[in-house]
Each structure stands twice: as structure tokens, then as C-alpha cells.
Scaffold this motif. Structure first.
Motif, short mmCIF file in Angstrom:
data_model
loop_
_atom_site.label_atom_id
_atom_site.label_comp_id
_atom_site.label_asym_id
_atom_site.label_seq_id
_atom_site.Cartn_x
_atom_site.Cartn_y
_atom_site.Cartn_z
N UNK A 3 35.54 -15.79 -18.61
CA UNK A 3 36.34 -15.73 -19.85
C UNK A 3 37.63 -16.53 -19.68
N UNK A 4 37.96 -17.31 -20.71
CA UNK A 4 39.17 -18.13 -20.68
C UNK A 4 40.04 -17.72 -21.88
N UNK A 42 37.06 -17.09 -26.22
CA UNK A 42 37.16 -17.01 -24.76
C UNK A 42 36.44 -18.16 -24.05
N UNK A 43 36.24 -19.25 -24.79
CA UNK A 43 35.58 -20.41 -24.19
C UNK A 43 34.06 -20.36 -24.27
N UNK A 44 33.53 -19.47 -25.10
CA UNK A 44 32.08 -19.33 -25.25
C UNK A 44 31.48 -20.57 -25.90
N UNK A 96 24.68 -14.60 -31.28
CA UNK A 96 26.12 -14.38 -31.18
C UNK A 96 26.43 -13.58 -29.92
N UNK A 97 27.40 -14.03 -29.16
CA UNK A 97 27.71 -13.35 -27.91
C UNK A 97 28.90 -14.01 -27.25
N UNK A 107 16.57 -16.43 -17.31
CA UNK A 107 17.90 -15.82 -17.41
C UNK A 107 18.39 -15.89 -18.86
N UNK A 108 18.95 -14.78 -19.37
CA UNK A 108 19.45 -14.81 -20.75
C UNK A 108 20.96 -15.00 -20.84
N UNK A 109 21.67 -14.83 -19.74
CA UNK A 109 23.09 -15.18 -19.69
C UNK A 109 23.51 -15.18 -18.23
N UNK A 110 24.80 -15.40 -17.98
CA UNK A 110 25.28 -15.48 -16.60
C UNK A 110 25.91 -14.19 -16.11
N UNK A 111 25.71 -13.06 -16.83
CA UNK A 111 26.31 -11.80 -16.38
C UNK A 111 25.82 -11.43 -14.99
N UNK A 112 26.69 -10.76 -14.25
CA UNK A 112 26.31 -10.30 -12.91
C UNK A 112 25.03 -9.47 -12.97
#
Ligand code: MLT
Ligand code: MN
Ligand code: ZN
Length: 310
Positions: free
Chosen positions: A172-173, A180-182, A164-165, A88-93
């Protein structure tokens, strides 16, 4: 090494279910020069028998049906899958929801950063993939990790590196400030290597900027699959689709002085392929000026079913 693009679209796919942008209307009505696309995922194999998925999209069931290499093979008995691992490269849906398609008590491994695996752990629906059958393995950054699953060594290594992302949309916070809490590990790129041949490629479906360290890492690479979400930063605003720029969504754009076309023009990469292409992107239309621009700059537009051999 065999690389197959299972899905070349960004979140929402192409066409997107609720979208009437000019591209979505055109592809729905069968206009020549536009191809429908499923959501973001690659499959990779060294031997053609055992495969790793790079991201698991909500369209995975459709992608598997369209890809004979990934079908259950009767010679292995009543239950089988060539899929031995998912990275997995991120938590996107669009990158994790397809894990749920891989239920039914089949063994494989799930690899991700501690940040992304914590999203999987926090969402109990993923417990349908229960350990020990489906171990979750933390990917360290900047170190090649040999891939295995279901007792099979894939003969490939994967090196994860932070790019960077942005943290996933649903995490997102706003109160945390502009980032945004990244945190590190929310968005990674992958370098996949076949140690037997020393051939490798990069996969970076989400990236907001090609900074100095990333540029240095990618210099002279043979193949890069890269974030092709948007052609221009404000195209979704201009098309009346959403009030967000690409930058706000954590995605670099293709055009412009800071865009991927210009930045990669100095990096000497052998083969450049856009993936994770949003339905708003004019380059999806083969007759567009945007498509001529990117092809003129040496880029390919990834499509579902594209196969690359290294
Ligand atoms: C993205 O890449 O920005 C996300 O996939 C957006 C989304 O989750 O719809
Ligand atoms: Mn996405
Ligand atoms: Zn659209």
C-alpha cells in the motif's frame, strides 16, 4: 470437476495466533458450533488425479496432509505431486506464501496477472521455485486460458477478470491517494470451466464491491465462492482489533444494502459459498444471528474440506 476447499479462513486463519476476539477464544477452547479454519485456498481437478491450486496459503503443508487426493502417489516413482499448477488471485500473504511449501525441485506452473507475478519476481525467496521447472505464466484478463503444468493438460480453463479491490497490504502506498496505488490486475476473480461438460464456477476470495460489470458476469452462475471476510464493515473496529473498516481493507461485507447478501439476491446464482472468512466474523459461530441471516438468504459458509462436484 471436483472442487475442494483447502482453507476457508481469511489472512491469519481461525483462530489467529495473536487474537483474543470472542470467536478466537471460543474456537481455541473447543466451544461447540465453531470450526477451526486454515487460510484461503481451493483445489480443483477434472480427473481427480491432477490438480490446480487456486491460491497457495501459508497453511498449505497442513492442508496437503489433510487432503489424500493431493498426496504424493508412490506409483509415479520416488518424487511426485498431483499438484500441476497454482493460480494466484492477488499478492496477499495468505495467497502466495504457500508457494514456498512447494519447493523441493518439483515441476508445476504458476499463473498470475503481470502485477501479481511481478510481486513474486521482486521477492527473491520465490526463486527457490526456479524456471524452467516452475514456469511463471502471465494470465491475460477476460480470456479463457487452458491450464497445464509438469507436462500435463488439466482439461480445465481459467478466465481471470479484474474485480474491485486493493493492492496487497504490504505494498500500500498512502502517498498515491485513496486507491493506495492499486492497479488493474492486483485483485482478480476466476472463472474455472471444464470445456468437456461446459460446467463452470467462480472463485472471488477478495472483492471490495459488486459493481455493475461484476454483477452482470456473475448473473445466473451455477456456483460462486465469494469473499466472506466480514459481516459488517466496522466489526474489527467495534471489537477493538484494528482501526480499519472492511472497505479500507479491500473487502465487501456480507450485511447491509451494498453488502454481498443483498447484491447477490438479485443475481440468480445456483449455489453461493462464502470463503476467506475473517476470524472476527460473527457468522463463524453456528449459533449466531449472523449465521441464521446468511443461511436464511441461501448462502453456505465454506469450511475446510468442503467438496463440490460439478
Ligand atoms: C486481506 O485479505 O485483507 C489480507 O489477507 C490481509 C493480510 O494480509 O493479513
Ligand atoms: Mn486475504
Ligand atoms: Zn480473532
Amino acid at each position: 470437476m471436483i472442487i475442494k476447499v483447502l482453507g476457508s479462513a481469511a489472512g491469519g486463519g481461525f483462530p489467529q495466533w495473536n487474537c483474543n476476539c470472542s470467536n478466537c477464544v471460543a474456537v481455541r477452547s473447543g466451544t461447540p458450533g465453531l470450526k477451526a479454519r486454515t487460510q484461503s485456498s481451493l483445489a480443483v481437478s477434472r480427473d481427480g488425479e491432477n490438480w490446480v491450486l487456486l491460491n497457495a496459503s501459508p497453511d498449505l503443508r497442513q492442508q496437503l496432509n489433510a487432503t489424500p487426493e493431493l498426496h504424493a502417489k508412490p506409483k509415479f516413482g520416488p518424487r511426485h505431486s498431483p499438484i500441476k499448477a497454482v493460480v494466484l488471485t492477488n499478492g496477499d500473504v495468505d495467497h502466495i506464501a504457500g508457494l514456498i511449501n512447494l519447493r523441493e525441485a518439483q515441476a508445476f506452473s504458476v499463473y498470475g496477472t503481470d502485477r501479481v507475478l511481478s510481486i513474486v519476481a521482486d521477492n527473491s525467496i520465490f526463486n527457490i521455485l526456479a524456471e524452467p521447472l516452475v514456469p511463471r505464466i502471465v494470465l491475460p484478463l477476460d480470456r479463457p486460458t487452458p491450464l497445464s503444468g509438469a507436462g500435463v493438460e488439466l482439461g480445465l480453463t481459467v478466465e481471470a477478470f479484474a474485480v474491485p479491490g486493493k493492492v496487497a497490504l504490504y505494498l500500500e502506498d498512502e502517498a498515491a491517494g485513496p486507491d493506495l496505488g492499486t492497479k488493474e490486475g492486483d485483485t482478480i476473480g476466476l472463472k474455472v470451466t471444464d470445456p468437456a461438460t461446459a460446467k463452470s464456477f467462480f472463485y472471488i476470495p477478495g472483492c471490495s464491491q459488486i459493481d455493475e460489470p461484476l454483477g452482470a458476469r456473475l448473473k445466473d452462475a451455477s456456483v460462486v465462492f465469494f469473499d466472506g471476510t466480514l459481516f459488517t464493515d466496522n466489526e474489527m473496529i467495534e471489537q477493538g482489533l484494528m482501526p480499519k473498516t472492511g472497505g479500507r481493507m479491500g473487502h465487501i461485507n456480507m450485511s447491509g444494502s451494498e453488502g454481498s447478501i443483498e447484491t447477490f439476491s438479485k443475481l440468480g446464482v445456483g449455489r453461493l459459498i462464502y470463503v476467506h472468512i475473517n476470524n472476527s466474523n460473527p457468522a463463524l459461530n453456528e449459533a449466531s444471528d449472523a449465521r441464521k441471516t446468511i443461511e436464511g438468504a441461501g448462502w453456505e459458509v465454506g469450511y475446510d474440506g468442503l467438496e463440490v462436484r460439478l
